[in-house]
Write a protein that holds these residues in place. Structure first.
Motif, PDB file in Angstrom:
ATOM      1  N   ASP A   1      -7.853 -28.175   7.905  1.00 29.86           N
ATOM      2  CA  ASP A   1      -7.566 -27.514   9.176  1.00 29.86           C
ATOM      3  C   ASP A   1      -8.524 -26.329   9.347  1.00 29.86           C
ATOM      4  O   ASP A   1      -9.233 -25.949   8.416  1.00 29.86           O
ATOM      5  CB  ASP A   1      -6.103 -27.070   9.261  1.00 29.86           C
ATOM      6  N   PHE A   2      -8.534 -25.784  10.560  1.00 28.24           N
ATOM      7  CA  PHE A   2      -9.475 -24.700  10.849  1.00 28.24           C
ATOM      8  C   PHE A   2      -9.172 -23.460   9.993  1.00 28.24           C
ATOM      9  O   PHE A   2     -10.085 -22.751   9.594  1.00 28.24           O
ATOM     10  CB  PHE A   2      -9.413 -24.326  12.333  1.00 28.24           C
ATOM     11  N   GLU A   3      -7.893 -23.224   9.726  1.00 26.72           N
ATOM     12  CA  GLU A   3      -7.521 -22.007   8.981  1.00 26.72           C
ATOM     13  C   GLU A   3      -8.161 -21.984   7.599  1.00 26.72           C
ATOM     14  O   GLU A   3      -8.522 -20.930   7.089  1.00 26.72           O
ATOM     15  CB  GLU A   3      -5.988 -21.903   8.819  1.00 26.72           C
ATOM     16  N   SER A   4      -8.271 -23.164   6.979  1.00 29.33           N
ATOM     17  CA  SER A   4      -8.803 -23.172   5.610  1.00 29.33           C
ATOM     18  C   SER A   4     -10.336 -23.264   5.590  1.00 29.33           C
ATOM     19  O   SER A   4     -10.941 -23.351   4.531  1.00 29.33           O
ATOM     20  CB  SER A   4      -8.195 -24.334   4.814  1.00 29.33           C
ATOM     21  N   PHE A   5     -10.950 -23.224   6.750  1.00 30.79           N
ATOM     22  CA  PHE A   5     -12.419 -23.269   6.804  1.00 30.79           C
ATOM     23  C   PHE A   5     -12.933 -21.837   6.611  1.00 30.79           C
ATOM     24  O   PHE A   5     -12.770 -20.971   7.460  1.00 30.79           O
ATOM     25  CB  PHE A   5     -12.867 -23.829   8.160  1.00 30.79           C
ATOM     26  N   ASP A   6     -13.574 -21.636   5.457  1.00 34.80           N
ATOM     27  CA  ASP A   6     -13.932 -20.280   5.039  1.00 34.80           C
ATOM     28  C   ASP A   6     -15.448 -20.070   5.154  1.00 34.80           C
ATOM     29  O   ASP A   6     -16.234 -20.755   4.498  1.00 34.80           O
ATOM     30  CB  ASP A   6     -13.456 -20.137   3.574  1.00 34.80           C
ATOM     31  N   LEU A   7     -15.830 -19.102   6.010  1.00 34.74           N
ATOM     32  CA  LEU A   7     -17.269 -18.896   6.257  1.00 34.74           C
ATOM     33  C   LEU A   7     -17.971 -18.224   5.083  1.00 34.74           C
ATOM     34  O   LEU A   7     -19.205 -18.243   4.993  1.00 34.74           O
ATOM     35  CB  LEU A   7     -17.456 -18.064   7.532  1.00 34.74           C
ATOM     36  N   SER A   8     -17.197 -17.639   4.173  1.00 31.34           N
ATOM     37  CA  SER A   8     -17.852 -16.911   3.073  1.00 31.34           C
ATOM     38  C   SER A   8     -18.553 -17.860   2.091  1.00 31.34           C
ATOM     39  O   SER A   8     -19.323 -17.422   1.250  1.00 31.34           O
ATOM     40  CB  SER A   8     -16.849 -16.017   2.347  1.00 31.34           C
TER      41      SER A   8
ATOM     42  N   GLN B   1     -23.723 -16.860  10.347  1.00 32.50           N
ATOM     43  CA  GLN B   1     -23.480 -16.679  11.785  1.00 32.50           C
ATOM     44  C   GLN B   1     -23.559 -18.021  12.524  1.00 32.50           C
ATOM     45  O   GLN B   1     -22.724 -18.339  13.374  1.00 32.50           O
ATOM     46  CB  GLN B   1     -24.531 -15.726  12.337  1.00 32.50           C
ATOM     47  N   LYS B   2     -24.561 -18.801  12.144  1.00 40.30           N
ATOM     48  CA  LYS B   2     -24.736 -20.107  12.792  1.00 40.30           C
ATOM     49  C   LYS B   2     -23.524 -21.006  12.519  1.00 40.30           C
ATOM     50  O   LYS B   2     -23.009 -21.673  13.419  1.00 40.30           O
ATOM     51  CB  LYS B   2     -25.992 -20.768  12.186  1.00 40.30           C
ATOM     52  N   MET B   3     -23.061 -20.995  11.261  1.00 35.86           N
ATOM     53  CA  MET B   3     -21.906 -21.814  10.925  1.00 35.86           C
ATOM     54  C   MET B   3     -20.645 -21.282  11.622  1.00 35.86           C
ATOM     55  O   MET B   3     -19.768 -22.060  11.999  1.00 35.86           O
ATOM     56  CB  MET B   3     -21.701 -21.876   9.402  1.00 35.86           C
ATOM     57  N   GLY B   4     -20.606 -19.951  11.803  1.00 38.30           N
ATOM     58  CA  GLY B   4     -19.490 -19.346  12.544  1.00 38.30           C
ATOM     59  C   GLY B   4     -19.480 -19.842  13.985  1.00 38.30           C
ATOM     60  O   GLY B   4     -18.418 -20.134  14.549  1.00 38.30           O
ATOM     61  N   ASN B   5     -20.666 -19.964  14.567  1.00 45.30           N
ATOM     62  CA  ASN B   5     -20.746 -20.466  15.944  1.00 45.30           C
ATOM     63  C   ASN B   5     -20.263 -21.917  16.017  1.00 45.30           C
ATOM     64  O   ASN B   5     -19.575 -22.317  16.965  1.00 45.30           O
ATOM     65  CB  ASN B   5     -22.194 -20.399  16.467  1.00 45.30           C
ATOM     66  N   ILE B   6     -20.646 -22.684  14.995  1.00 44.78           N
ATOM     67  CA  ILE B   6     -20.211 -24.092  14.960  1.00 44.78           C
ATOM     68  C   ILE B   6     -18.683 -24.153  14.857  1.00 44.78           C
ATOM     69  O   ILE B   6     -18.025 -24.895  15.588  1.00 44.78           O
ATOM     70  CB  ILE B   6     -20.885 -24.840  13.777  1.00 44.78           C
ATOM     71  N   LEU B   7     -18.138 -23.319  13.965  1.00 44.72           N
ATOM     72  CA  LEU B   7     -16.674 -23.296  13.808  1.00 44.72           C
ATOM     73  C   LEU B   7     -16.006 -22.938  15.136  1.00 44.72           C
ATOM     74  O   LEU B   7     -15.073 -23.614  15.581  1.00 44.72           O
ATOM     75  CB  LEU B   7     -16.278 -22.286  12.717  1.00 44.72           C
ATOM     76  N   ASN B   8     -16.514 -21.869  15.786  1.00 43.18           N
ATOM     77  CA  ASN B   8     -15.902 -21.448  17.054  1.00 43.18           C
ATOM     78  C   ASN B   8     -15.972 -22.544  18.104  1.00 43.18           C
ATOM     79  O   ASN B   8     -15.024 -22.780  18.845  1.00 43.18           O
ATOM     80  CB  ASN B   8     -16.613 -20.196  17.612  1.00 43.18           C
TER      81      ASN B   8
ATOM     82  N   VAL C   1     -13.324 -25.137  17.299  1.00 45.68           N
ATOM     83  CA  VAL C   1     -11.963 -24.669  17.610  1.00 45.68           C
ATOM     84  C   VAL C   1     -11.716 -24.789  19.122  1.00 45.68           C
ATOM     85  O   VAL C   1     -10.696 -25.313  19.573  1.00 45.68           O
ATOM     86  CB  VAL C   1     -11.752 -23.207  17.137  1.00 45.68           C
ATOM     87  N   ARG C   2     -12.700 -24.323  19.902  1.00 44.26           N
ATOM     88  CA  ARG C   2     -12.555 -24.386  21.365  1.00 44.26           C
ATOM     89  C   ARG C   2     -12.509 -25.838  21.845  1.00 44.26           C
ATOM     90  O   ARG C   2     -11.741 -26.207  22.723  1.00 44.26           O
ATOM     91  CB  ARG C   2     -13.714 -23.646  22.044  1.00 44.26           C
ATOM     92  N   TYR C   3     -13.375 -26.648  21.247  1.00 45.31           N
ATOM     93  CA  TYR C   3     -13.459 -28.067  21.602  1.00 45.31           C
ATOM     94  C   TYR C   3     -12.091 -28.729  21.429  1.00 45.31           C
ATOM     95  O   TYR C   3     -11.600 -29.431  22.308  1.00 45.31           O
ATOM     96  CB  TYR C   3     -14.489 -28.732  20.694  1.00 45.31           C
ATOM     97  N   ALA C   4     -11.482 -28.471  20.249  1.00 50.46           N
ATOM     98  CA  ALA C   4     -10.194 -29.115  19.946  1.00 50.46           C
ATOM     99  C   ALA C   4      -9.111 -28.617  20.904  1.00 50.46           C
ATOM    100  O   ALA C   4      -8.277 -29.389  21.370  1.00 50.46           O
ATOM    101  CB  ALA C   4      -9.791 -28.843  18.504  1.00 50.46           C
ATOM    102  N   ALA C   5      -9.143 -27.299  21.196  1.00 53.95           N
ATOM    103  CA  ALA C   5      -8.086 -26.717  22.036  1.00 53.95           C
ATOM    104  C   ALA C   5      -8.171 -27.219  23.470  1.00 53.95           C
ATOM    105  O   ALA C   5      -7.157 -27.351  24.147  1.00 53.95           O
ATOM    106  CB  ALA C   5      -8.162 -25.199  21.997  1.00 53.95           C
ATOM    107  N   SER C   6      -9.399 -27.487  23.921  1.00 48.28           N
ATOM    108  CA  SER C   6      -9.526 -27.867  25.337  1.00 48.28           C
ATOM    109  C   SER C   6      -9.932 -29.325  25.477  1.00 48.28           C
ATOM    110  O   SER C   6     -10.486 -29.725  26.494  1.00 48.28           O
ATOM    111  CB  SER C   6     -10.555 -26.966  26.020  1.00 48.28           C
TER     112      SER C   6
END
Ligand SMILES: Nc1ncnc2c1ncn2[C@@H]1O[C@H](COP(=O)(O)OP(=O)(O)OP(=O)(O)O)[C@@H](O)[C@H]1O
Ligand SMILES: [Mg+2]
Ligand SMILES: [Zn+2]
Length: 319
Positions: A139-146, A154-161, A164-169
Motif C-alpha cells: 500500500d502507499f503508506e508502506s512506500f518509504d522514500l528514504s 525527489q523524482k521518486m516522491g513525484n512518482i509516488l504523489n 496516489v492522485r491517480y488511484a484516488a481520482s
C-alpha cells in the motif's frame, strides 16, 4: 462474451440476495411502523376486508349496503392517511430500496441487460483472478522514500504523489502508465498500491503478470486441456484497469508478442487505462516487441522511470 458460467451463476445469486435483502429491510421498516402505530395495521386489515366485501357484493349483484361500505372505506383511508402524515411517512417509505433502482436488482430492464449486471459480472471475474495475486501486500503508506538515494528521492516522491492522485481520482479517462526501471525499485509495490485503492473505489481491476497472461491466452486460444476460462481477451480488454506486471519476462514467441500487442491495443482503442511494469528500457521494449507496440506505448502512456538501488536487496541486507 467470454465469462465462465460460474461467474454468471454467482452474479445471479448476488442479485437474488440483494433483492431479498431490500425486501427484508422494507418489511422491517413496515413492522417498526406498525409497532408504533398499531391502529394503522388495524385499518389496513379492515380495508383489505372491506375491499373483498365490495367485490363480493358486486359479484352477487347486490347494490344495497354498497354505499355504506364505500363510505366506511373512505373514512378508513382518510384516517390512515392522517396517521401517515403525523408519522411523516408515505407508502413509498415502505417500498424496498434496491441497490439498482433501474432494474430493482433483477439485472434487466424491459428484457435488456442492466448496466449494474454488466458491472457485477466484471467485478466477479476480476475478483476471481485477483484472488491468486499478492494484492494485499502493498500500500502507499508502506512506500518509504528514504530507500532512494538523495539524488533521485525527489523524482521518486513525484512518482509516488502521481500514483496516489491517480488511484484516488481513477476513472475511465485515466492515463495508461508504463513503469520502467531495474529490479527491486518499487514498481510492483506502487502498481499493487494503485490496484488496491482502485478496487476499493468499486472498479474492476485485473492484476496479472505478463507470463501468466500470455500462457493463459495461449492455452485458451489453442483450446488446450485445463485452459483457464477466467483469462480471456474479452476479460482483459473489458476490465476497468488492467495491470500487466513484469512485461518482458514471458517466454518470447510470435504468439506472445502479438498477444501483448492485441491486449494493449484493444484497451487503448477503447480508451481503457492499462499499467505496465517492466525491467526493459523503451529501446529494449522496441526490440522485444514491435515498433508498432512501442509507438502505441509512447504515444498513449505516461512513462515513469524508476531509479535507485535495489530495495529488495537493501531490505535483505538489513535483515
Ligand atoms: N519505496 C519502498 N518502500 C518500502 N518498500 C519497498 C519500496 N519499494 C519497494 N519495496 C519493497 O521491495 C521489494 C521489491 O519491490 P518491488 O517488487 O515493487 O520491485 P520491482 O521494481 O517491481 O522489481 P522487479 O523489477 O524485480 O519486479 C518488495 O518487497 C517491496 O514491497
Ligand atoms: Mg515487479
Ligand atoms: Zn440494474
Amino acid at each position: 462474451m467470454g465469462y465462465s458460467k460460474s461467474v454468471y451463476d454467482r452474479a445471479d445469486r448476488i442479485l437474488n440476495e440483494r433483492r431479498l435483502d431490500a425486501k427484508r429491510k422494507a418489511e422491517r421498516v413496515r413492522n417498526a411502523f406498525y409497532e408504533k402505530y398499531p391502529r394503522a395495521k388495524a385499518i389496513e386489515n379492515e380495508l383489505s376486508h372491506t375491499f373483498t366485501g365490495i367485490a363480493r357484493a358486486m359479484l352477487a349483484g347486490r347494490g344495497e349496503g354498497m354505499e355504506e361500505i364505500k363510505n366506511k372505506n373512505l373514512a378508513l383511508q382518510r384516517e390512515l392517511s392522517d396517521i401517515y402524515k403525523a408519522a411523516g411517512v408515505s407508502e413509498e417509505s415502505f417500498s424496498p430500496r434496491y441497490v439498482c433502482p433501474r432494474c430493482s436488482d433483477t439485472g434487466n430492464v424491459d428484457g435488456v441487460v442492466c448496466e449494474c449486471y454488466k458491472k457485477l459480472i466484471k467485478q466477479i471475474a476480476c475478483d476471481d483472478l485477483n484472488r491468486r495475486s499478492p494484492l494485499d501486500l502493498s500500500d502507499f503508506e508502506s512506500f518509504d522514500l528514504s530507500y532512494y538515494p538523495e539524488d533521485c528521492r525527489q523524482k521518486m516522491g513525484n512518482i509516488l504523489n502521481y500514483c496516489v492522485r491517480y488511484a484516488a481520482s481513477f476513472g475511465k479517462d485515466s492515463d495508461s502508465i508504463v513503469m520502467t526501471g531495474k529490479t527491486g525499485l518499487g514498481k510492483t509495490h506502487l502498481a499493487l498500491s494503485i490496484a488496491n485503492e482502485v478496487i476499493k473505489g468499486g472498479h474492476g481491476v485485473i492484476y496479472i503478470s505478463a507470463p501468466e497472461m500470455v500462457s493463459a491466452l495461449e492455452e485458451y486460444q489453442f483450446n488446450r486441456e485445463g485452459a483457464r476460462a477466467d483469462i480471456t481477451l474479452d476479460i482483459l480488454s473489458e476490465c476497468d484497469l488492467l495491470i500487466i506486471d513484469d512485461l518482458g519476462t514471458e517466454f518470447s514467441t510470435s504468439f506472445s508478442k502479438s498477444a501483448v500487442y492485441n491486449v494493449f491495443n484493444s484497451r487503448i482503442s477503447r480508451g481503457a487505462p492499462t499499467i505496465i511494469s517492466t525491467n526493459l528500457t523503451l529501446s529494449e521494449l522496441e526490440k522485444s516487441y514491435t515498433d508498432r507496440f512501442l509507438s502505441r506505448v509512447t504515444g498513449c502512456c505516461r512513462v515513469m522511470y524508476f531509479e535507485g538501488d535495489d530495495i529488495r536487496l537493501q531490505k535483505k541486507l538489513k535483515g
